[in-house]
Design an enzyme around this catalytic site. Structure first.
Site, PDB file in Angstrom:
ATOM      1  N   ARG A   1     -19.064  -0.081 -24.761  1.00 56.57           N
ATOM      2  CA  ARG A   1     -17.492  -0.403 -24.565  1.00 56.57           C
ATOM      3  C   ARG A   1     -16.867   0.710 -23.555  1.00 56.57           C
ATOM      4  O   ARG A   1     -16.297   0.410 -22.530  1.00 56.57           O
ATOM      5  CB  ARG A   1     -16.624  -0.488 -25.718  1.00 56.57           C
ATOM      6  CG  ARG A   1     -15.344  -1.108 -25.301  1.00 56.57           C
ATOM      7  CD  ARG A   1     -14.315  -1.365 -26.538  1.00 56.57           C
ATOM      8  NE  ARG A   1     -14.907  -1.520 -27.841  1.00 56.57           N
ATOM      9  CZ  ARG A   1     -14.832  -0.340 -28.505  1.00 56.57           C
ATOM     10  NH1 ARG A   1     -14.275   0.665 -28.283  1.00 56.57           N
ATOM     11  NH2 ARG A   1     -15.343  -0.442 -29.807  1.00 56.57           N
TER      12      ARG A   1
ATOM     13  N   TYR B   1       1.332 -13.322  -8.113  1.00 52.23           N
ATOM     14  CA  TYR B   1       0.247 -14.439  -8.502  1.00 52.23           C
ATOM     15  C   TYR B   1       0.821 -14.966  -9.891  1.00 52.23           C
ATOM     16  O   TYR B   1       1.380 -14.291 -10.641  1.00 52.23           O
ATOM     17  CB  TYR B   1      -1.061 -13.579  -8.804  1.00 52.23           C
ATOM     18  CG  TYR B   1      -2.022 -14.223  -9.310  1.00 52.23           C
ATOM     19  CD1 TYR B   1      -2.714 -15.410  -8.770  1.00 52.23           C
ATOM     20  CD2 TYR B   1      -2.025 -14.336 -11.052  1.00 52.23           C
ATOM     21  CE1 TYR B   1      -3.657 -16.184  -9.434  1.00 52.23           C
ATOM     22  CE2 TYR B   1      -3.225 -15.024 -11.667  1.00 52.23           C
ATOM     23  CZ  TYR B   1      -3.885 -15.923 -10.938  1.00 52.23           C
ATOM     24  OH  TYR B   1      -4.877 -16.591 -11.642  1.00 52.23           O
TER      25      TYR B   1
ATOM     26  N   ASP C   1      -0.967  -4.992  -5.870  1.00 49.61           N
ATOM     27  CA  ASP C   1      -2.357  -5.873  -6.036  1.00 49.61           C
ATOM     28  C   ASP C   1      -2.700  -6.238  -4.602  1.00 49.61           C
ATOM     29  O   ASP C   1      -1.801  -6.461  -3.732  1.00 49.61           O
ATOM     30  CB  ASP C   1      -1.573  -7.201  -6.665  1.00 49.61           C
ATOM     31  CG  ASP C   1      -2.690  -8.418  -6.851  1.00 49.61           C
ATOM     32  OD1 ASP C   1      -3.650  -8.266  -6.129  1.00 49.61           O
ATOM     33  OD2 ASP C   1      -2.281  -9.275  -7.621  1.00 49.61           O
TER      34      ASP C   1
ATOM     35  N   LYS D   1     -12.210 -12.362  -6.444  1.00 51.00           N
ATOM     36  CA  LYS D   1     -11.820 -13.003  -5.365  1.00 51.00           C
ATOM     37  C   LYS D   1     -12.659 -12.305  -4.143  1.00 51.00           C
ATOM     38  O   LYS D   1     -13.870 -12.453  -4.334  1.00 51.00           O
ATOM     39  CB  LYS D   1     -10.358 -12.826  -4.977  1.00 51.00           C
ATOM     40  CG  LYS D   1      -9.371 -13.218  -6.254  1.00 51.00           C
ATOM     41  CD  LYS D   1      -9.751 -14.472  -6.762  1.00 51.00           C
ATOM     42  CE  LYS D   1      -8.813 -15.116  -7.912  1.00 51.00           C
ATOM     43  NZ  LYS D   1      -7.372 -14.595  -7.992  1.00 51.00           N
TER      44      LYS D   1
END
Ligand SMILES: *Cc1c(COP(=O)(O)O)cnc(C)c1O
Length: 387
Positions: A56, A108, A180, A205
């Site tokens: 992790r 978004y 972003d 993306k």
């Protein structure tokens, strides 16, 4: 925590895309970073480990990706997450109850959903302003503001925010600027070099670029901020699996090539649509008619392949979309294949109708994510679909 080697920054973008963060595997010489599909690491003796204890916190495949992304954004530390939204949620854990975040009003769709329907329940507060004018940001600032969140260009209306101007406003108020950069990618826009503190990506993306995984990333320069993010990453655990990290790492090797092809196709399709519909019906920062074209030229080195256009009604949008053959009707963006999306009923359905109307996401709006197919075929497809 990932720290790229200083010498990586002296290389050009393409060289860094292919090599940064990666070394041939010391065991076999494998040129590609192995997928370290493991949860834990054996110690040579008690408390004698090789820097990896539990996956992790740290995984060598993920670490290679984090170093690669840091090098591409001109940052120092990268952090990979299991999704873009998981990354944004972790970034917001830098703040505490009572803190206020000033946000662009055309983010978004999933971002305001996370902010307004979940994080408000933990005492964070969010103010939305039209960040096309930095003055609106300045007016929204106050002693309780800890961060500014912008996306540029925005989704789906291609609004731009002046990163340098907003960074200055933020820093004058001790607030971090979070950008972003999913649409422009580090190929065309470099927020950290323009004053941003955190660059955010949905790696789902363009960075991955092949529509076959979900992921997010944050890149920073500051060591203290990086230590806080690493603590959140390990504590909250919104990490990607090594296979997904490896897919993005494979994607970034061709990022510069793909973006050049996306950009060329994007320009050609924007020009075609502007010719057909009138330039004022087409939203693309590369068009001279775009109200912020001058800022786009100053702030971006390419305009990408996200284009929205107004068809006048939902019926028109539906008819055009249903006739497309090469473009697929789908959410998401940034892959090699071309997609068409109806923001009002798909990607932005979670945005309340009043806010949609206020920012101009109409029922007739279609958003294209132009892929890298042959431009001839894409133009022909749009031509036949528009009748
Ligand atoms: C897709 C997207 C997100 C959310 O990322 P996920 O990987 O889907 O969680 C955030 N911002 C932008 C601009 C996006 O396109």
């Amino acid at each position: 925590m990932s720290r790229i080697f200083d010498e990586d920054l002296t290389y050009g973008f393409g060289t860094r895309a292919i090599h940064a963060g990666q070394r041939p595997d010391p065991v076999s010489g494998a040129i590609m970073t192995p997928i370290y599909q493991t949860s834990t690491y054996a110690q040579d003796a008690l408390n004698q480990h090789k820097g990896y204890e539990y996956a992790r916190g740290k995984n060598p495949t993920r670490e290679a990706l984090e170093r690669n992304l840091a090098a591409l954004e001109g940052g120092v530390h990268g952090f990979a997450f299991g999704s873009g939204m998981g990354c944004m949620d972790s970034i917001m854990k830098l703040f505490k109850s009572g803190d206020r975040i000033v946000c662009a009003d055309n983010l978004y769709g999933g971002t305001p959903r996370l902010f307004d329907r979940i994080l408000v329940n933990y005492g964070l507060r969010f103010s939305y302003v039209d960040t096309r004018d930095p003055q609106h940001v300045a007016e929204a600032m106050g002693p309780d503001v800890r961060a500014i969140v912008v996306e540029t260009p925005t989704n789906p209306l291609m609004h731009l925010t002046d990163i340098t101007a907003v960074a200055e406003i933020g820093h004058a108020h001790n607030a971090l600027l979070i950008v972003d950069n999913t649409f422009a990618t580090p190929v065309f826009q470099r927020p950290l070099e323009q004053g941003a503190d955190i660059v955010f990506h949905s790696t789902t993306k363009y960075l991955n670029g092949h529509s076959d995984m979900i992921g997010g990333a944050a890149i920073v320069r500051d060591d203290d901020l990086a230590a806080r993010l690493q603590f959140i990453l390990n504590s909250a655990g919104a990490v990607p699996g090594p296979f997904d990290a490896w897919l993005v790492l494979r994607g970034t090797k061709t990022l510069h090539l793909r973006m050049a092809a996306h950009d060329a196709n994007g320009r050609a399709i924007a020009a075609f649509l502007a010719d057909r519909l009138g330039a004022d019906q087409v939203f693309y920062p590369g068009l001279p008619s775009h109200p912020q074209h001058e800022l786009a030229k100053r702030q971006m080195s390419g305009f990408g392949a996200m284009i929205s256009f107004e068809t006048g009604s939902k019926e028109n949008a539906r008819a055009i979309m249903n006739r497309l053959k090469v473009f697929s009707i789908a959410e998401s963006l940034g892959g090699v294949e071309s997609l068409a999306n109806h923001p009002a009923s798909m990607t932005h359905a979670s945005v309340p109708p009043e806010r949609r109307a206020k920012i101009g996401i109409t029922e007739g709006l279609i958003r294209l994510s132009v892929g890298v197919e042959d431009i001839r075929d894409l133009l022909k497809d749009l031509e036949q679909a528009m009748g």
